[in-house]
Write a protein that holds these residues in place. Structure first.
Motif, PDB file in Angstrom:
ATOM      1  N   MET A  43     -51.289  16.249 -28.210  1.00 36.64           N
ATOM      2  CA  MET A  43     -50.438  16.912 -28.376  1.00 36.64           C
ATOM      3  C   MET A  43     -51.349  18.230 -29.546  1.00 36.64           C
ATOM      4  O   MET A  43     -51.290  19.027 -29.421  1.00 36.64           O
ATOM      5  CB  MET A  43     -49.158  16.778 -29.255  1.00 36.64           C
ATOM      6  N   GLY A  44     -52.477  17.185 -30.629  1.00 35.19           N
ATOM      7  CA  GLY A  44     -53.235  18.001 -30.968  1.00 35.19           C
ATOM      8  C   GLY A  44     -54.597  18.827 -30.783  1.00 35.19           C
ATOM      9  O   GLY A  44     -55.226  19.569 -31.005  1.00 35.19           O
ATOM     10  N   VAL A  45     -54.441  18.248 -29.905  1.00 37.04           N
ATOM     11  CA  VAL A  45     -55.990  18.213 -28.888  1.00 37.04           C
ATOM     12  C   VAL A  45     -55.244  19.629 -28.073  1.00 37.04           C
ATOM     13  O   VAL A  45     -56.647  20.536 -27.711  1.00 37.04           O
ATOM     14  CB  VAL A  45     -56.451  16.976 -27.871  1.00 37.04           C
ATOM     15  N   ILE A  46     -54.446  19.502 -26.988  1.00 36.40           N
ATOM     16  CA  ILE A  46     -53.601  19.828 -26.248  1.00 36.40           C
ATOM     17  C   ILE A  46     -53.829  21.692 -27.011  1.00 36.40           C
ATOM     18  O   ILE A  46     -53.864  22.867 -26.647  1.00 36.40           O
ATOM     19  CB  ILE A  46     -52.453  20.110 -25.507  1.00 36.40           C
ATOM     20  N   LEU A  47     -52.382  21.322 -28.227  1.00 35.54           N
ATOM     21  CA  LEU A  47     -53.620  22.672 -29.555  1.00 35.54           C
ATOM     22  C   LEU A  47     -54.127  23.573 -29.077  1.00 35.54           C
ATOM     23  O   LEU A  47     -54.974  24.398 -29.363  1.00 35.54           O
ATOM     24  CB  LEU A  47     -52.270  22.270 -30.736  1.00 35.54           C
ATOM     25  N   ILE A  48     -55.008  22.071 -29.485  1.00 36.30           N
ATOM     26  CA  ILE A  48     -56.503  23.172 -29.653  1.00 36.30           C
ATOM     27  C   ILE A  48     -57.253  23.646 -28.248  1.00 36.30           C
ATOM     28  O   ILE A  48     -57.622  25.232 -29.227  1.00 36.30           O
ATOM     29  CB  ILE A  48     -57.749  21.688 -30.014  1.00 36.30           C
ATOM     30  N   VAL A  49     -56.632  23.262 -27.535  1.00 31.91           N
ATOM     31  CA  VAL A  49     -57.148  23.692 -26.556  1.00 31.91           C
ATOM     32  C   VAL A  49     -56.062  25.424 -26.185  1.00 31.91           C
ATOM     33  O   VAL A  49     -57.248  26.408 -25.706  1.00 31.91           O
ATOM     34  CB  VAL A  49     -57.215  23.128 -25.396  1.00 31.91           C
ATOM     35  N   ASN A  50     -54.931  25.411 -26.795  1.00 34.12           N
ATOM     36  CA  ASN A  50     -54.262  26.206 -26.668  1.00 34.12           C
ATOM     37  C   ASN A  50     -55.305  27.207 -27.373  1.00 34.12           C
ATOM     38  O   ASN A  50     -55.006  28.537 -26.881  1.00 34.12           O
ATOM     39  CB  ASN A  50     -52.796  26.211 -27.240  1.00 34.12           C
ATOM     40  N   LEU A  51     -55.686  26.954 -27.958  1.00 33.41           N
ATOM     41  CA  LEU A  51     -55.531  27.926 -29.669  1.00 33.41           C
ATOM     42  C   LEU A  51     -56.887  28.660 -29.095  1.00 33.41           C
ATOM     43  O   LEU A  51     -56.906  30.291 -28.832  1.00 33.41           O
ATOM     44  CB  LEU A  51     -55.756  27.741 -31.176  1.00 33.41           C
ATOM     45  N   GLY A  96     -49.653  26.326 -22.063  1.00 34.46           N
ATOM     46  CA  GLY A  96     -49.592  27.368 -23.327  1.00 34.46           C
ATOM     47  C   GLY A  96     -48.439  27.274 -24.188  1.00 34.46           C
ATOM     48  O   GLY A  96     -48.460  28.420 -24.830  1.00 34.46           O
ATOM     49  N   GLY A  97     -47.092  25.978 -24.376  1.00 30.99           N
ATOM     50  CA  GLY A  97     -46.639  26.342 -25.522  1.00 30.99           C
ATOM     51  C   GLY A  97     -46.902  24.862 -26.388  1.00 30.99           C
ATOM     52  O   GLY A  97     -46.176  24.639 -26.897  1.00 30.99           O
ATOM     53  N   ALA A  98     -47.609  25.156 -26.876  1.00 32.32           N
ATOM     54  CA  ALA A  98     -48.313  23.961 -28.115  1.00 32.32           C
ATOM     55  C   ALA A  98     -47.802  25.008 -29.057  1.00 32.32           C
ATOM     56  O   ALA A  98     -47.332  23.734 -30.249  1.00 32.32           O
ATOM     57  CB  ALA A  98     -49.760  24.147 -27.977  1.00 32.32           C
ATOM     58  N   MET A  99     -47.780  25.766 -30.108  1.00 34.15           N
ATOM     59  CA  MET A  99     -47.497  26.559 -30.463  1.00 34.15           C
ATOM     60  C   MET A  99     -46.301  26.015 -30.826  1.00 34.15           C
ATOM     61  O   MET A  99     -45.537  25.316 -31.667  1.00 34.15           O
ATOM     62  CB  MET A  99     -48.080  27.726 -30.460  1.00 34.15           C
ATOM     63  N   GLY A 100     -44.970  25.942 -29.802  1.00 32.14           N
ATOM     64  CA  GLY A 100     -43.816  26.427 -30.058  1.00 32.14           C
ATOM     65  C   GLY A 100     -43.884  24.097 -30.081  1.00 32.14           C
ATOM     66  O   GLY A 100     -42.941  24.132 -30.456  1.00 32.14           O
ATOM     67  N   GLY A 101     -44.019  23.404 -29.457  1.00 33.41           N
ATOM     68  CA  GLY A 101     -44.535  22.164 -29.207  1.00 33.41           C
ATOM     69  C   GLY A 101     -44.910  21.352 -31.122  1.00 33.41           C
ATOM     70  O   GLY A 101     -44.425  20.909 -31.577  1.00 33.41           O
ATOM     71  N   GLY A 114     -50.584   8.385 -30.488  1.00 35.20           N
ATOM     72  CA  GLY A 114     -50.952   9.021 -28.895  1.00 35.20           C
ATOM     73  C   GLY A 114     -50.654  10.146 -29.022  1.00 35.20           C
ATOM     74  O   GLY A 114     -51.024  10.882 -28.479  1.00 35.20           O
ATOM     75  N   PHE A 115     -49.182  10.469 -29.601  1.00 32.74           N
ATOM     76  CA  PHE A 115     -48.495  11.702 -29.290  1.00 32.74           C
ATOM     77  C   PHE A 115     -48.809  12.963 -29.967  1.00 32.74           C
ATOM     78  O   PHE A 115     -49.292  13.411 -29.441  1.00 32.74           O
ATOM     79  CB  PHE A 115     -46.727  11.791 -28.542  1.00 32.74           C
ATOM     80  N   ARG A 116     -49.049  12.455 -30.768  1.00 34.53           N
ATOM     81  CA  ARG A 116     -49.535  13.066 -31.853  1.00 34.53           C
ATOM     82  C   ARG A 116     -50.973  14.045 -31.610  1.00 34.53           C
ATOM     83  O   ARG A 116     -51.781  14.686 -31.915  1.00 34.53           O
ATOM     84  CB  ARG A 116     -49.079  12.791 -33.738  1.00 34.53           C
TER      85      ARG A 116
END
Length: 103
Positions: free
Chosen positions: A74-82, A49-54, A69-71
């Motif tokens: 993180m982009g995929v995780i951010l989309i899922v979180n949003l 749930g902390g993708a925006m903070g990340g 790879g990390f970016r």
């Protein structure tokens, strides 16, 4: 506001602040050549749930921005979180509640 919504909003704020702090701490440790926070830990807190903070941590502290790879992860995780936060916002603002979960 129901207690469940207070808990959800509180959790969202807390997990994003903790994730932002983890990115800041890891960047500080990287500069000083100290033992680092693992990428798995950073990604796990982002996923929980902390993708925006990340994402803010990556941008503000210019941390982990060269690792493609990390970016991408993180982009995929951010989309899922949003998407999850959007789903929660829909249920909050429409008053739909959580009938699917019998809450």
């Amino acid at each position: 506001m129901d207690l469940i919504w207070k808990v959800i909003f509180g959790y969202a704020i807390l997990i994003n602040l903790v994730t932002l702090a983890l990115f800041a701490t890891d960047k500080s440790k990287a500069i000083r050549g100290r033992s680092r926070i693992s990428e798995l830990t950073l990604l796990l807190f982002s996923f929980l749930g902390g993708a925006m903070g990340g994402a803010l941590g990556m941008r503000w502290f210019r941390h982990k921005t060269r690792k493609t790879g990390f970016r991408v992860i993180m982009g995929v995780i951010l989309i899922v979180n949003l998407a999850v936060y959007g789903w929660l916002a829909y249920h909050f603002y429409t008053g739909a509640g959580f009938e699917i979960f019998n809450i």
